[in-house]
Write a protein that holds these residues in place. Structure first.
Motif, PDB file in Angstrom:
ATOM      1  N   GLY A   1     -22.938  51.448  51.183  1.00 27.49           N
ATOM      2  CA  GLY A   1     -22.860  52.530  50.216  1.00 27.49           C
ATOM      3  C   GLY A   1     -21.571  53.316  50.324  1.00 27.49           C
ATOM      4  O   GLY A   1     -21.160  53.715  51.411  1.00 27.49           O
ATOM      5  N   GLY A   2     -20.910  53.545  49.183  1.00 21.38           N
ATOM      6  CA  GLY A   2     -19.679  54.314  49.141  1.00 21.38           C
ATOM      7  C   GLY A   2     -18.436  53.518  49.466  1.00 21.38           C
ATOM      8  O   GLY A   2     -17.338  54.084  49.504  1.00 21.38           O
ATOM      9  N   ALA A   3     -18.551  52.216  49.719  1.00 22.59           N
ATOM     10  CA  ALA A   3     -17.373  51.409  50.043  1.00 22.59           C
ATOM     11  C   ALA A   3     -16.377  51.456  48.896  1.00 22.59           C
ATOM     12  O   ALA A   3     -16.739  51.331  47.729  1.00 22.59           O
ATOM     13  N   ASP A   4     -15.110  51.673  49.241  1.00 26.37           N
ATOM     14  CA  ASP A   4     -14.043  51.755  48.254  1.00 26.37           C
ATOM     15  C   ASP A   4     -13.294  50.430  48.248  1.00 26.37           C
ATOM     16  O   ASP A   4     -12.625  50.076  49.220  1.00 26.37           O
ATOM     17  N   LEU A   5     -13.408  49.691  47.169  1.00 32.31           N
ATOM     18  CA  LEU A   5     -12.778  48.375  47.063  1.00 32.31           C
ATOM     19  C   LEU A   5     -11.342  48.455  46.575  1.00 32.31           C
ATOM     20  O   LEU A   5     -10.676  47.423  46.446  1.00 32.31           O
ATOM     21  N   GLY A   6     -10.877  49.663  46.255  1.00 38.61           N
ATOM     22  CA  GLY A   6      -9.485  49.847  45.857  1.00 38.61           C
ATOM     23  C   GLY A   6      -9.151  49.122  44.580  1.00 38.61           C
ATOM     24  O   GLY A   6      -9.999  48.851  43.727  1.00 38.61           O
ATOM     25  N   THR A   7      -7.864  48.799  44.420  1.00 45.09           N
ATOM     26  CA  THR A   7      -7.378  48.060  43.253  1.00 45.09           C
ATOM     27  C   THR A   7      -7.173  46.609  43.654  1.00 45.09           C
ATOM     28  O   THR A   7      -6.302  46.305  44.481  1.00 45.09           O
ATOM     29  N   ARG A   8      -7.961  45.730  43.106  1.00 46.22           N
ATOM     30  CA  ARG A   8      -7.825  44.295  43.375  1.00 46.22           C
ATOM     31  C   ARG A   8      -6.696  43.755  42.517  1.00 46.22           C
ATOM     32  O   ARG A   8      -6.566  44.106  41.346  1.00 46.22           O
ATOM     33  N   LEU A   9      -5.877  42.886  43.086  1.00 43.49           N
ATOM     34  CA  LEU A   9      -4.694  42.401  42.384  1.00 43.49           C
ATOM     35  C   LEU A   9      -5.001  41.304  41.377  1.00 43.49           C
ATOM     36  O   LEU A   9      -4.143  40.941  40.578  1.00 43.49           O
ATOM     37  N   THR A  10      -6.218  40.786  41.414  1.00 43.42           N
ATOM     38  CA  THR A  10      -6.601  39.740  40.474  1.00 43.42           C
ATOM     39  C   THR A  10      -8.109  39.733  40.289  1.00 43.42           C
ATOM     40  O   THR A  10      -8.865  40.039  41.228  1.00 43.42           O
ATOM     41  N   PHE A  11      -8.542  39.362  39.084  1.00 43.43           N
ATOM     42  CA  PHE A  11      -9.972  39.166  38.829  1.00 43.43           C
ATOM     43  C   PHE A  11     -10.540  38.069  39.725  1.00 43.43           C
ATOM     44  O   PHE A  11     -11.756  38.008  39.951  1.00 43.43           O
ATOM     45  N   ALA A  12      -9.658  37.181  40.220  1.00 45.26           N
ATOM     46  CA  ALA A  12     -10.114  36.051  41.033  1.00 45.26           C
ATOM     47  C   ALA A  12     -10.736  36.502  42.349  1.00 45.26           C
ATOM     48  O   ALA A  12     -11.427  35.709  43.009  1.00 45.26           O
ATOM     49  N   ASP A  13     -10.522  37.769  42.742  1.00 46.04           N
ATOM     50  CA  ASP A  13     -11.194  38.281  43.941  1.00 46.04           C
ATOM     51  C   ASP A  13     -12.711  38.207  43.780  1.00 46.04           C
ATOM     52  O   ASP A  13     -13.437  38.002  44.759  1.00 46.04           O
ATOM     53  N   LEU A  14     -13.186  38.369  42.556  1.00 48.97           N
ATOM     54  CA  LEU A  14     -14.630  38.265  42.317  1.00 48.97           C
ATOM     55  C   LEU A  14     -15.114  36.847  42.597  1.00 48.97           C
ATOM     56  O   LEU A  14     -16.118  36.640  43.296  1.00 48.97           O
ATOM     57  N   GLY A  15     -14.419  35.856  42.058  1.00 48.22           N
ATOM     58  CA  GLY A  15     -14.809  34.470  42.290  1.00 48.22           C
ATOM     59  C   GLY A  15     -14.747  34.091  43.758  1.00 48.22           C
ATOM     60  O   GLY A  15     -15.619  33.364  44.266  1.00 48.22           O
TER      61      GLY A  15
END
Length: 412
Positions: free
Chosen positions: A371-385
């Motif tokens: 809870g509350g984890a900050d994932l920041g700005t991911r440099l690519t949508f591919a981080d989801l995959g």
């Protein structure tokens, strides 16, 4: 370590961007902020999305934070995440691929980063292509320009009904769209016509999608129907969906997901008539599918409201989704991961009726999310995959950085 999740439910809010990317000006999208600009005009009642952390990413009015995700001191839980739902992690994603269309965005989420954009045709398609298209379909063509879908059927619908000519148009995206009245061109014929167009401009020119755009009604009151169909190029490489399917796990595609991937990597597909229908299907399949990947696109945000610059309609659809996602949260099982995100922007407050190059939200929820984890700005949508590949044990994917460790609940 075994991933704590056995089922992933990803819901893509089509076009719900949260602010311009650094290169937005190269696409003519400076100033675009789909969600933020709507909130400036219309007070939004989004208690569930706020509880999931959306107001940490974009100013929703009423005291929400503005700008990039906020780092939380000590990694503790966000105090606003409470009884309304499970623990949540929050971030945003940037698109690494050039472009700003649904195919590019969804492909990147599943691990494909394009090195060049799909071709676009702002001045329409060549006479040679359209002549051959008319020859093969037996119908003449009218339109052949970049246009809003609703505006062009208002402009040319009467002529189409009188002559039977197909309305062909494009947009800022790589699309060849064919609009036809369902009483003039029956749906089966329209789909056959699109298959012809796909061979000519998809396979022939590399156009990203051919789209069937059927409509009904009388002049002055035309209305597009839910019988839209997308004919997309097959993915340019192996996707996360391909790998999950190969691992004998279910991959359920809800909405236009099957079309965006040309049917690849899907074990079961359900096309939907509306975003409410899409959420009905999510809930239904959460009951019947015990593991694997449920991948949903809710297209009304984009097709019904974004492209029509309907700010009020877009706002109301956000509120309807907020109600629907509130009903999903209590149905999450112990080893579920819910992700809510988007594929691009489409700011209805700007003069443009086209997609916008924007950041997209990344909201993760589940009993085992920290809870509350900050994932920041991911440099690519591919981080989801890449994260899903970790969960299902089918990685690594060629692109992206997994955030599984960042969202995993720490042992007490």
């Amino acid at each position: 370590m075994t991933a704590p999740f056995t089922r992933a439910i990803v819901i893509v809010l089509d076009s719900v961007g949260i602010g311009e990317l650094p290169d937005a000006s190269a696409y003519g999208d400076q100033g675009s902020n789909t969600l933020g600009n709507i909130a400036k005009r219309i007070p939004l009642k989004l208690p569930t999305l706020r509880a999931l952390g959306l107001d940490r990413l974009v100013d929703l009015g009423g005291g929400g934070h503005t700008g990039p995700p906020l780092r939380l001191s000590g990694g503790g839980a966000d105090p606003r995440v409470g009884p309304i739902g499970p623990p949540t992690a929050v971030g945003r994603m940037a698109e690494a691929s050039p472009g700003k269309d649904s195919v590019t965005g969804h492909w990147e989420m599943m691990g494909i980063i394009l090195d060049r954009p799909f071709p676009v045709f702002p001045n329409g398609f060549s006479k040679e292509i359209l002549d051959e298209f008319a020859r093969q379909t037996g119908r003449e063509v009218i339109g052949n320009k970049a246009a809003s879908g609703t505006q062009i059927i208002d402009e040319l619908g009467s002529e189409h009904m009188r002559t039977g000519a197909l309305i062909v148009y494009t947009s800022a995206d790589s699309v060849f769209q064919i609009a036809a009245h369902e009483q003039v061109v029956p749906i089966p014929e329209l789909y056959r016509v699109c298959e012809i167009a796909y061979r000519l401009v998809g396979e022939g020119l590399g156009v990203g999608r051919v789209i069937a755009r059927p409509f009904v009604g009388a002049p002055g009151a035309f209305k597009r129907t839910a019988n839209r169909r997308d004919y997309a190029l097959p993915p340019a490489g192996e996707t996360l969906m391909d790998r999950v399917k190969a691992a004998s796990l279910p991959v359920v595609a809800i909405g236009k997901i099957e079309d965006l991937f040309a049917g690849r990597g899907v074990t079961h597909a359900v096309h939907t008539a509306s975003d409410d229908d899409g959420m009905d299907q999510v809930e239904r399949h959460m009951q019947s599918v015990d593991r694997g990947f449920l991948f949903t696109n809710l297209v009304d945000f984009d097709s019904q409201y974004g492209h029509r610059n309907d700010v009020e309609g877009y706002a109301r659809n956000l509120e309807r989704f907020d109600v629907r996602i509130a009903k999903v949260l209590p149905k999450l099982r112990d080893r579920d991961l819910l992700i809510v995100t988007a594929d691009h922007g489409n700011d209805p407050t700007t003069a443009s009726t086209d997609h916008a190059r924007e950041y997209v939200p990344l909201l993760a929820a589940g009993a085992h999310v920290r809870g509350g984890a900050d994932l920041g700005t991911r440099l690519t949508f591919a981080d989801l995959g890449q994260t899903l590949a970790d969960i299902f044990g089918v990685g690594p994917m060629p692109h992206g950085t997994s955030f599984l460790d960042e969202i995993t609940q720490r042992p007490s």
